[in-house]
Each structure stands twice: as structure tokens, then as C-alpha cells.
Write a protein that holds these residues in place. Structure first.
Motif, mmCIF file in Angstrom:
data_model
loop_
_atom_site.group_PDB
_atom_site.id
_atom_site.type_symbol
_atom_site.label_atom_id
_atom_site.label_comp_id
_atom_site.label_asym_id
_atom_site.label_seq_id
_atom_site.Cartn_x
_atom_site.Cartn_y
_atom_site.Cartn_z
ATOM 1 N N ILE A 2 -3.759 3.945 -38.720
ATOM 2 C CA ILE A 2 -4.849 3.549 -38.240
ATOM 3 C C ILE A 2 -5.272 3.521 -36.819
ATOM 4 C CG2 ILE A 2 -6.581 1.702 -38.503
ATOM 5 C CD1 ILE A 2 -5.041 0.771 -41.267
ATOM 6 N N GLY A 3 -6.278 4.269 -36.531
ATOM 7 C CA GLY A 3 -6.710 4.171 -34.902
ATOM 8 C C GLY A 3 -6.256 5.186 -33.899
ATOM 9 N N VAL A 4 -5.303 6.053 -34.835
ATOM 10 C CA VAL A 4 -4.530 7.019 -33.842
ATOM 11 C C VAL A 4 -5.500 8.188 -33.606
ATOM 12 C CG1 VAL A 4 -2.721 8.787 -33.973
ATOM 13 C CG2 VAL A 4 -2.231 6.345 -34.503
ATOM 14 N N ASN A 5 -5.575 8.883 -32.451
ATOM 15 C CA ASN A 5 -6.316 10.004 -32.092
ATOM 16 C C ASN A 5 -5.091 10.934 -31.916
ATOM 17 O OD1 ASN A 5 -9.166 9.146 -32.063
ATOM 18 N ND2 ASN A 5 -8.451 8.006 -30.161
ATOM 19 N N ILE A 6 -5.165 12.175 -32.456
ATOM 20 C CA ILE A 6 -4.247 12.933 -32.477
ATOM 21 C C ILE A 6 -4.076 13.580 -30.860
ATOM 22 C CG2 ILE A 6 -3.412 15.587 -33.336
ATOM 23 C CD1 ILE A 6 -3.644 13.445 -35.598
ATOM 24 N N ARG A 22 -6.739 12.688 -40.266
ATOM 25 C CA ARG A 22 -5.579 11.989 -40.020
ATOM 26 C C ARG A 22 -4.755 11.684 -41.161
ATOM 27 N NH1 ARG A 22 -9.023 8.355 -36.228
ATOM 28 N NH2 ARG A 22 -9.549 10.409 -34.773
ATOM 29 N N HIS A 23 -5.352 11.788 -42.274
ATOM 30 C CA HIS A 23 -4.717 11.543 -43.767
ATOM 31 C C HIS A 23 -5.054 12.801 -44.833
ATOM 32 C CE1 HIS A 23 -5.139 7.761 -41.833
ATOM 33 N NE2 HIS A 23 -4.343 7.554 -42.490
ATOM 34 N N ASP A 53 -2.050 6.473 -28.475
ATOM 35 C CA ASP A 53 -2.735 5.013 -27.972
ATOM 36 C C ASP A 53 -2.069 4.081 -28.567
ATOM 37 O OD1 ASP A 53 -3.598 6.408 -30.412
ATOM 38 O OD2 ASP A 53 -5.898 6.379 -29.515
ATOM 39 N N ASN A 54 -1.526 4.159 -29.975
ATOM 40 C CA ASN A 54 -0.965 2.836 -30.375
ATOM 41 C C ASN A 54 0.576 3.003 -30.645
ATOM 42 O OD1 ASN A 54 -0.884 4.238 -32.784
ATOM 43 N ND2 ASN A 54 -1.856 2.418 -34.006
#
Ligand SMILES: Nc1nc2c(c(=O)[nH]1)N[C@H]1C(S)=C(S)[C@@H](COP(=O)(O)O)O[C@H]1N2
Ligand SMILES: [Mo]
Length: 416
Positions: free
Chosen positions: A100-104, A75-76, A197-198
Motif C-alpha cells: 500500500i502506498g508504493v510508487n513503482i 500495483r495489484h 518510498d516505504n
């Protein structure tokens, strides 16, 4: 050659031909593996269907955070700018930033929809196929995360500034879609939202949407990569990275900004200085840069990248004496607005210690600041700027990164 001959046999035959060439001419390449025939394989089935680079080329993205990534995998990731040539970042090396918390998300493009609604006469729900019926444009633009900030402890350019990349983006001008929907006169903002998701939503000025925002499905001649927003992302040329909403599924037209995920810190201040989304002029020297080594004194080509959210790069200057004197560098690429430009300058290293710097001036006449100038603008001490500080989410860290060349030819971070 017979079309029905099994592909496998054709590969072997080609391998033989190339191996022969290698012996006679002393050239040719192999991946070091041998095929069924005992002769070196020159390529695999995968390579034939979708090319890959030479096994001798090893430049890769690296994680921004030492493993394990506190925010999750993949993610980074940072672009290896120090190895780059030209201005286009290969899609496989484009930096990745996900909140933060992201699922691709793994989105099936056939099921994906973009909804445009809110203060419009005719709300739209568009499939990918619908979008591709609109006239497309392809434009070269950089994308840079506001978290792209060089600190004294960074060893290489990749660590210090690997969160900027540049691609050719293909898609539909958002203005066209908004005109199709019929935007109300009182509308002032758009709220763009992603499918994950977010949602990674953000409020953006409608004026910018009408100027040059792009709803992009193409990246460097193929579909946008999943980590970069497949199948659809917003491109907001010259604005902070986080404006470029990935996995784009919804645009709501409004007359005010919303307190979305991305507004948690930004718009709570009334200081206009801290609400500018457009990034200023910036440049980095890619060679020689931290961690690289000059083997001997003599002629080198100082090379680097320059860009600005304010438009085109007008001029890049280079200093080899820590900013005491500056010389104009040559621009060695085509110039696009809000895109990386490649600059270069001949340099004869005399074997002495030196500090290399580059400074970008853009078409608006804005000049890239030194760390001291940057600190003054933000009402900070240089010491604070170079350490983590609370307001840093708001700033575009475009200060000059000095590279220190030691007598032994080793190049180190000059902020240290
Ligand atoms: N939907 C969504 N869009 C997003 C993000 C995200 O987490 N979710 N990250 C943003 C941030 S902070 C940046 S810097 C850019 C990074 O784009 P890239 O990963 O393609 O380099 O995407 C932006 N768009
Ligand atoms: Mo970002």
C-alpha cells in the motif's frame, strides 16, 4: 538487399512477399492494417525491433481490485493462469504486488547500488556492473503472494489464484556476496530493503540466505521488469511472496529480526505455526476452470500447475468426482525445485455434472489440504476460512480449489 535501403522500404517489400504467399497458400498473417502500398502490413518497426504477440492473442493481466484500485494503479495485477501453457509466465503477464502506498520506482541501473553491511568484516557497495562480474546462476522458480487465496465469489482462476507466477531468474547467489563480505559467526538474520518510498523491508533467516537466495537482475532472459523489481530484486525460493524484496538496495546482517514494515503482524505471535515463511504444496486446475465452457461431451485434457515451497513436486492427483476417487496425473514439464510444474490427465466427459480437483504432494511428502483440512489446521470453521478473517495474512492458502462442471458444460467455482 542493399544495406542502405531505408528500412521502411524493406518492410513494404517483405509485406508484398508475404501477402503473395497468403494468396497462393491461403496462409499468412496481418494485423488487419494496410500500409502505404495499399497492401496489408505484416509487421511494424516496433515488432521488428522488439517482438510482440499475435493480435489474435488477447490474454491479459487484470487488476485485483475493481477500478479504481484503492491502492493505486498497476500495483495489484493478476496473472491469467487459465490461459497459460507450460510453466514459464511471460514477464509481461507476471503478477504484480506492491505494498500500500508504493510508487513503482523508476531506477537508473547505472546509479543503482546494493549495500551489504552490518555484522560483516568487509561492508560492500556494489553497482550493477560489479554484480555482473560475479558468477551468475539461472534458476526456474515460482513466486506466490500470500494474498493468493481463492474465495467463493471468485468467478475465474485468475481472480481466485492469479497471484502466482513462474520465471527463470538470473542473478548472483546471495551466499557468494555474503562470503565476500565475511559474515560474523553470531549473525542470524538479514534485513532486506527496497529503494521505494516505504522500503518494503523484511527480516529473513541467514540460513536461508546461505542456502539458495538469489540477487536477481534477469527475468526470462532479459532484465527484471520495473513492476517486478528492476534493476535488482531478492529471490527467496519457496518463501512467501513478500520476502522477495523488489528494487533491492540494502542487506543488513544482524543477530535478531527487526520490526520492519513487513513484521507488523507476523512476528508478534510466538506460535511457530504462524511464523513459517516457507509455503506448502499447492496446485490449481487451469483447464477446465471457472468461466470456461466445455462445448460438448467427449475427450478433454485436464491441465494444471503444481508447486511447493518445500521443494520439487513429487506427485499430482486429479479427481473428477469431488474427491471420492483420485488418479495420478502425468507431469508434462521439466521439474524444478520451488517451481511450477505442469500436470495433465486425459478425461472423457460424459456430459454429467462433476467436480474436478487436483492435489499436490511434494518431495517432503507434504500433501495439499482440502478446505476442511486447512480450516482444522488453523482452528477455524470452513465458513470463516472462505470469508475474510483477521489472521489470514499469516496463512498460505494452499487448499484445493474445486471446479464444478454443469450439465451444459459451464464451469464454476466449487467453493461457492
Ligand atoms: N520493495 C518491495 N518489495 C516487494 C513488495 C513491495 O511492495 N516493495 N511487495 C512484496 C509482495 S507482497 C509480493 S507478493 C512480491 C510480488 O512480486 P511481483 O510483484 O514481482 O509479482 O513482491 C514483494 N516484494
Ligand atoms: Mo504479497
Amino acid at each position: 538487399m542493399n544495406d542502405r535501403e531505408p528500412a521502411r522500404r524493406r518492410f513494404i517489400k517483405k509485406g508484398v512477399a508475404l501477402a503473395g504467399l497468403a494468396v497462393v497458400g491461403g496462409i499468412g498473417f496481418t494485423n488487419g492494417q494496410t500500409g502505404e502500398s495499399g497492401l496489408p502490413e505484416t509487421h511494424s518497426k516496433d515488432l521488428e525491433a522488439y517482438g510482440e504477440r499475435s493480435h489474435f492473442v488477447t490474454s491479459v493481466r487484470i487488476p485485483q481490485f475493481p477500478a479504481p484500485d484503492p491502492f493505486g494503479l498497476e500495483r495489484h495485477m493478476l496473472t491469467p493462469l487459465q490461459d497459460s501453457v507450460g510453466i514459464i509466465t511471460p514477464s509481461s503477464l507476471h503478477f504484480v504486488n506492491a505494498h500500500i502506498g508504493v510508487n513503482i520506482p523508476n531506477i537508473n541501473p547505472e546509479q543503482h547500488r546494493l549495500m551489504i553491511h552490518g555484522m560483516v568484516d568487509r561492508p560492500l557497495i556494489l553497482s550493477m556492473a560489479d554484480l555482473k562480474r560475479f558468477p551468475s546462476v539461472s534458476r526456474v522458480h515460482y513466486l506466490e503472494c500470500n494474498g493468493n487465496k481463492a474465495k467463493p465469489w471468485h468467478k475465474t482462476l485468475q481472480e481466485a489464484n492469479g497471484k502466482t507466477s513462474c520465471s527463470e531468474w538470473t542473478g548472483v547467489p546471495l551466499a557468494l556476496l555474503l562470503k565476500e563480505a565475511g559474515v560474523h559467526n553470531e549473525a542470524k538474520w538479514i534485513i532486506a530493503e527496497g529503494a521505494e518510498d516505504n522500503k518494503g523491508a523484511i527480516s529473513l533467516p541467514l540460513a536461508k540466505a546461505m542456502t539458495d537466495m538469489l540477487v536477481a537482475y534477469g527475468q526470462n532472459g532479459e532484465p527484471v521488469r520495473p513492476q517486478n523489481g528492476f534493476p535488482l530484486r531478492l529471490l527467496v525460493p519457496g518463501f512467501e511472496g513478500l520476502c522477495n524484496v523488489k528494487w533491492l538496495r540494502r542487506i543488513k546482517v544482524t543477530d535478531q529480526f527487526y520490526m520492519t514494515y513487513n513484521e507488523f503482524d507476523r512476528y508478534t505471535s510466538v506460535d511457530p505455526k504462524t511464523t513459517t515463511l516457507e509455503q506448502g504444496p499447492k496446485s490449481v486446475i487451469t483447464f477446465p476452470s471457472g468461466g470456461q465452457r466445455l462445448p460438448e461431451r467427449g475427450h478433454y485434457q485436464i491441465s494444471g500447475l503444481a508447486w511447493s515451497g518445500g521443494g520439487a513436486v513429487r506427485k499430482v492427483e486429479v479427481s473428477t468426482d469431488s474427491g471420492r476417487t483420485w488418479k495420478d496425473a502425468g507431469i508434462q514439464s521439466s521439474i524444478h525445485r520451488m517451481a511450477h510444474a505442469r500436470f495433465g490427465m486425459d478425461w472423457n466427459w460424459d456430459g454429467k455434472e462433476g467436480v474436478l480437483m487436483s492435489r499436490c504432494t511434494d518431495e517432503l511428502g507434504q500433501v495439499q489440504p482440502t478446505v476442511a483440512e486447512f480450516a482444522r489446521f488453523w482452528n477455524k470453521t470452513v465458513k470463516v476460512v472462505l470469508a475474510p478473517y483477521p489472521e489470514e495474512l499469516k496463512a498460505h492458502h494452499n487448499y484445493i480449489i474445486p471446479w464444478r462442471v454443469d450439465r451444459d458444460g459451464n464451469v464454476r467455482n466449487g467453493l461457492a
